[in-house]
Design a protein around this motif. Sequence first.
Motif, PDB file in Angstrom:
ATOM      1  N   PRO A   1      15.969 -15.936 -55.857  1.00 37.17           N
ATOM      2  CA  PRO A   1      16.649 -14.694 -56.254  1.00 37.17           C
ATOM      3  C   PRO A   1      17.978 -14.938 -56.971  1.00 37.17           C
ATOM      4  O   PRO A   1      18.326 -14.210 -57.916  1.00 37.17           O
ATOM      5  CB  PRO A   1      16.866 -13.974 -54.917  1.00 37.17           C
ATOM      6  N   THR A   2      18.697 -15.976 -56.571  1.00 37.52           N
ATOM      7  CA  THR A   2      19.990 -16.264 -57.197  1.00 37.52           C
ATOM      8  C   THR A   2      19.852 -16.712 -58.649  1.00 37.52           C
ATOM      9  O   THR A   2      20.838 -16.755 -59.379  1.00 37.52           O
ATOM     10  CB  THR A   2      20.736 -17.353 -56.413  1.00 37.52           C
ATOM     11  N   SER A   3      18.632 -17.073 -59.063  1.00 36.09           N
ATOM     12  CA  SER A   3      18.402 -17.504 -60.438  1.00 36.09           C
ATOM     13  C   SER A   3      17.982 -16.356 -61.352  1.00 36.09           C
ATOM     14  O   SER A   3      17.845 -16.547 -62.559  1.00 36.09           O
ATOM     15  CB  SER A   3      17.325 -18.594 -60.481  1.00 36.09           C
TER      16      SER A   3
ATOM     17  N   GLN B   1       0.446 -16.348 -54.901  1.00 36.43           N
ATOM     18  CA  GLN B   1       1.083 -15.646 -53.786  1.00 36.43           C
ATOM     19  C   GLN B   1       2.138 -14.671 -54.313  1.00 36.43           C
ATOM     20  O   GLN B   1       3.316 -15.014 -54.447  1.00 36.43           O
ATOM     21  CB  GLN B   1       1.709 -16.652 -52.816  1.00 36.43           C
ATOM     22  N   PHE B   2       1.704 -13.463 -54.636  1.00 36.29           N
ATOM     23  CA  PHE B   2       2.614 -12.490 -55.241  1.00 36.29           C
ATOM     24  C   PHE B   2       3.678 -11.979 -54.275  1.00 36.29           C
ATOM     25  O   PHE B   2       4.660 -11.375 -54.707  1.00 36.29           O
ATOM     26  CB  PHE B   2       1.814 -11.305 -55.800  1.00 36.29           C
ATOM     27  N   GLU B   3       3.476 -12.203 -52.978  1.00 33.83           N
ATOM     28  CA  GLU B   3       4.486 -11.771 -52.008  1.00 33.83           C
ATOM     29  C   GLU B   3       5.651 -12.749 -51.929  1.00 33.83           C
ATOM     30  O   GLU B   3       6.623 -12.502 -51.217  1.00 33.83           O
ATOM     31  CB  GLU B   3       3.854 -11.607 -50.622  1.00 33.83           C
ATOM     32  N   MET B   4       5.579 -13.852 -52.675  1.00 35.94           N
ATOM     33  CA  MET B   4       6.648 -14.850 -52.706  1.00 35.94           C
ATOM     34  C   MET B   4       7.351 -14.809 -54.059  1.00 35.94           C
ATOM     35  O   MET B   4       6.805 -14.302 -55.047  1.00 35.94           O
ATOM     36  CB  MET B   4       6.079 -16.250 -52.453  1.00 35.94           C
TER      37      MET B   4
ATOM     38  N   LEU C   1      19.672 -10.566 -63.063  1.00 29.93           N
ATOM     39  CA  LEU C   1      20.371  -9.383 -62.553  1.00 29.93           C
ATOM     40  C   LEU C   1      20.953  -9.605 -61.151  1.00 29.93           C
ATOM     41  O   LEU C   1      21.590  -8.702 -60.596  1.00 29.93           O
ATOM     42  CB  LEU C   1      19.430  -8.170 -62.515  1.00 29.93           C
ATOM     43  N   TYR C   2      20.747 -10.781 -60.591  1.00 23.32           N
ATOM     44  CA  TYR C   2      21.186 -11.024 -59.220  1.00 23.32           C
ATOM     45  C   TYR C   2      22.690 -10.784 -59.069  1.00 23.32           C
ATOM     46  O   TYR C   2      23.498 -11.252 -59.878  1.00 23.32           O
ATOM     47  CB  TYR C   2      20.864 -12.456 -58.797  1.00 23.32           C
ATOM     48  N   GLY C   3      23.056 -10.045 -58.018  1.00 18.82           N
ATOM     49  CA  GLY C   3      24.466  -9.765 -57.745  1.00 18.82           C
ATOM     50  C   GLY C   3      25.012  -8.553 -58.458  1.00 18.82           C
ATOM     51  O   GLY C   3      26.153  -8.152 -58.212  1.00 18.82           O
ATOM     52  N   THR C   4      24.203  -7.950 -59.337  1.00 21.29           N
ATOM     53  CA  THR C   4      24.668  -6.776 -60.075  1.00 21.29           C
ATOM     54  C   THR C   4      24.276  -5.496 -59.332  1.00 21.29           C
ATOM     55  O   THR C   4      23.456  -5.509 -58.409  1.00 21.29           O
ATOM     56  CB  THR C   4      24.059  -6.732 -61.487  1.00 21.29           C
ATOM     57  N   ARG C   5      24.853  -4.404 -59.780  1.00 19.99           N
ATOM     58  CA  ARG C   5      24.522  -3.103 -59.170  1.00 19.99           C
ATOM     59  C   ARG C   5      23.043  -2.775 -59.371  1.00 19.99           C
ATOM     60  O   ARG C   5      22.398  -2.242 -58.477  1.00 19.99           O
ATOM     61  CB  ARG C   5      25.405  -2.017 -59.797  1.00 19.99           C
TER      62      ARG C   5
ATOM     63  N   THR D   1      13.859  -2.458 -55.362  1.00 17.62           N
ATOM     64  CA  THR D   1      13.176  -2.716 -54.100  1.00 17.62           C
ATOM     65  C   THR D   1      12.842  -4.214 -54.019  1.00 17.62           C
ATOM     66  O   THR D   1      12.826  -4.902 -55.047  1.00 17.62           O
ATOM     67  CB  THR D   1      11.868  -1.915 -54.008  1.00 17.62           C
ATOM     68  N   PRO D   2      12.555  -4.740 -52.831  1.00 15.31           N
ATOM     69  CA  PRO D   2      12.156  -6.149 -52.735  1.00 15.31           C
ATOM     70  C   PRO D   2      10.967  -6.490 -53.642  1.00 15.31           C
ATOM     71  O   PRO D   2      10.929  -7.569 -54.243  1.00 15.31           O
ATOM     72  CB  PRO D   2      11.807  -6.313 -51.257  1.00 15.31           C
ATOM     73  N   GLU D   3      10.006  -5.576 -53.745  1.00 13.00           N
ATOM     74  CA  GLU D   3       8.855  -5.824 -54.609  1.00 13.00           C
ATOM     75  C   GLU D   3       9.284  -5.895 -56.078  1.00 13.00           C
ATOM     76  O   GLU D   3       8.811  -6.757 -56.834  1.00 13.00           O
ATOM     77  CB  GLU D   3       7.810  -4.729 -54.433  1.00 13.00           C
ATOM     78  N   GLN D   4      10.187  -5.006 -56.478  1.00  9.58           N
ATOM     79  CA  GLN D   4      10.680  -5.037 -57.860  1.00  9.58           C
ATOM     80  C   GLN D   4      11.474  -6.307 -58.131  1.00  9.58           C
ATOM     81  O   GLN D   4      11.413  -6.859 -59.227  1.00  9.58           O
ATOM     82  CB  GLN D   4      11.544  -3.801 -58.130  1.00  9.58           C
ATOM     83  N   GLN D   5      12.234  -6.756 -57.142  1.00  4.54           N
ATOM     84  CA  GLN D   5      12.983  -8.003 -57.312  1.00  4.54           C
ATOM     85  C   GLN D   5      12.042  -9.183 -57.541  1.00  4.54           C
ATOM     86  O   GLN D   5      12.279 -10.028 -58.402  1.00  4.54           O
ATOM     87  CB  GLN D   5      13.869  -8.251 -56.090  1.00  4.54           C
ATOM     88  N   ARG D   6      10.948  -9.225 -56.778  1.00  8.14           N
ATOM     89  CA  ARG D   6       9.959 -10.293 -56.978  1.00  8.14           C
ATOM     90  C   ARG D   6       9.272 -10.159 -58.331  1.00  8.14           C
ATOM     91  O   ARG D   6       8.987 -11.167 -58.992  1.00  8.14           O
ATOM     92  CB  ARG D   6       8.924 -10.275 -55.848  1.00  8.14           C
ATOM     93  N   THR D   7       9.023  -8.929 -58.744  1.00 10.69           N
ATOM     94  CA  THR D   7       8.379  -8.695 -60.049  1.00 10.69           C
ATOM     95  C   THR D   7       9.265  -9.182 -61.181  1.00 10.69           C
ATOM     96  O   THR D   7       8.803  -9.862 -62.101  1.00 10.69           O
ATOM     97  CB  THR D   7       8.065  -7.199 -60.234  1.00 10.69           C
ATOM     98  N   LEU D   8      10.549  -8.848 -61.128  1.00  8.24           N
ATOM     99  CA  LEU D   8      11.461  -9.287 -62.183  1.00  8.24           C
ATOM    100  C   LEU D   8      11.582 -10.813 -62.182  1.00  8.24           C
ATOM    101  O   LEU D   8      11.585 -11.440 -63.253  1.00  8.24           O
ATOM    102  CB  LEU D   8      12.841  -8.652 -61.992  1.00  8.24           C
TER     103      LEU D   8
END
Length: 287
Positions: A31-33, A23-26, A36-40, A46-53
């Motif tokens: 995210p808190t783990s 399920q790549f949409e999950m 880069l979370y919380g950084t500029r 994008t949300p997709e990039q956040q899931r990718t990272l």
Amino acid sequence: MSSRAARVHFDPHVDIDWDAPWQFEMFALPPTSVSLYGTRRWRKLTPEQQRTLALHEAVSGWSTLAYLSAILTSNELRRAAEEGLNSAASRSALLEVARGSRATITFGRLVRATGLEPYKPPRGTETAAKLLAFLPLGSASYASTLLVEETFIRGIESVVEDPDIEPHVRQAVKIYRFESEERLSYARSEVAAAQSRSGRIERACNRVLLALLANVILRLNLSPAVYRSVGFSPVRGLIASRRVRRNRRIDTAAPVVEFLDSVNLLDGMITSSLWTLTGVASERKSS
């Protein structure tokens, strides 16, 4: 061997539905783990990039755990051979071999299910990690297991109860967390036993050896190459995430560092200085 360990174990081949599509949409990690979370830079993704990272950082961590679990398992095989196959110590060691093998299989298959290539340890550290297979069977070898597994499970255990995490990941971590309770208990008892039966010089050697290994092990779970997945260079990613990574390393290592200190594995001037380099323990006075 505990009665619980004798009765229950999981089979990573059948207890996870590997035929179900990923399920790549999950998220593969909360995210808190993500480093880069919380950084500029995180806010610019994008949300997709956040899931990718998150997925690439998860694969990096799983790759490292599978790799180190396989190496640490070899220590238990050596112990079984040295103790004699009919001894209680040998049977306990073989039980750990089975648990370690299941962990390697579970996270190896988890990486494969994502379709991504495993992340290899940074150049140079791979050789250092291989030295784990040749350690004398003492407190340092068992404490290395604690460093690898306790920091890992503490960093990801929250995914089990998180409905937003990819189902394969939740089930794999659930299995691993269950089995890790026995493995960590075993490793702690072996560390304490090894400390009590070793002499002064042997204890000093194990302290220094463990401190050297800690500087490698505690930095292996995240490959700098993960940042390329979202268009950052490894250097830029490491710089942007340095504070988050440092704080997380301190948090995940806190219980095992406290235990190692309680059995005097952090004593001594050289040992103290080496542990200070890890960033997870303050410098101590020589004892």
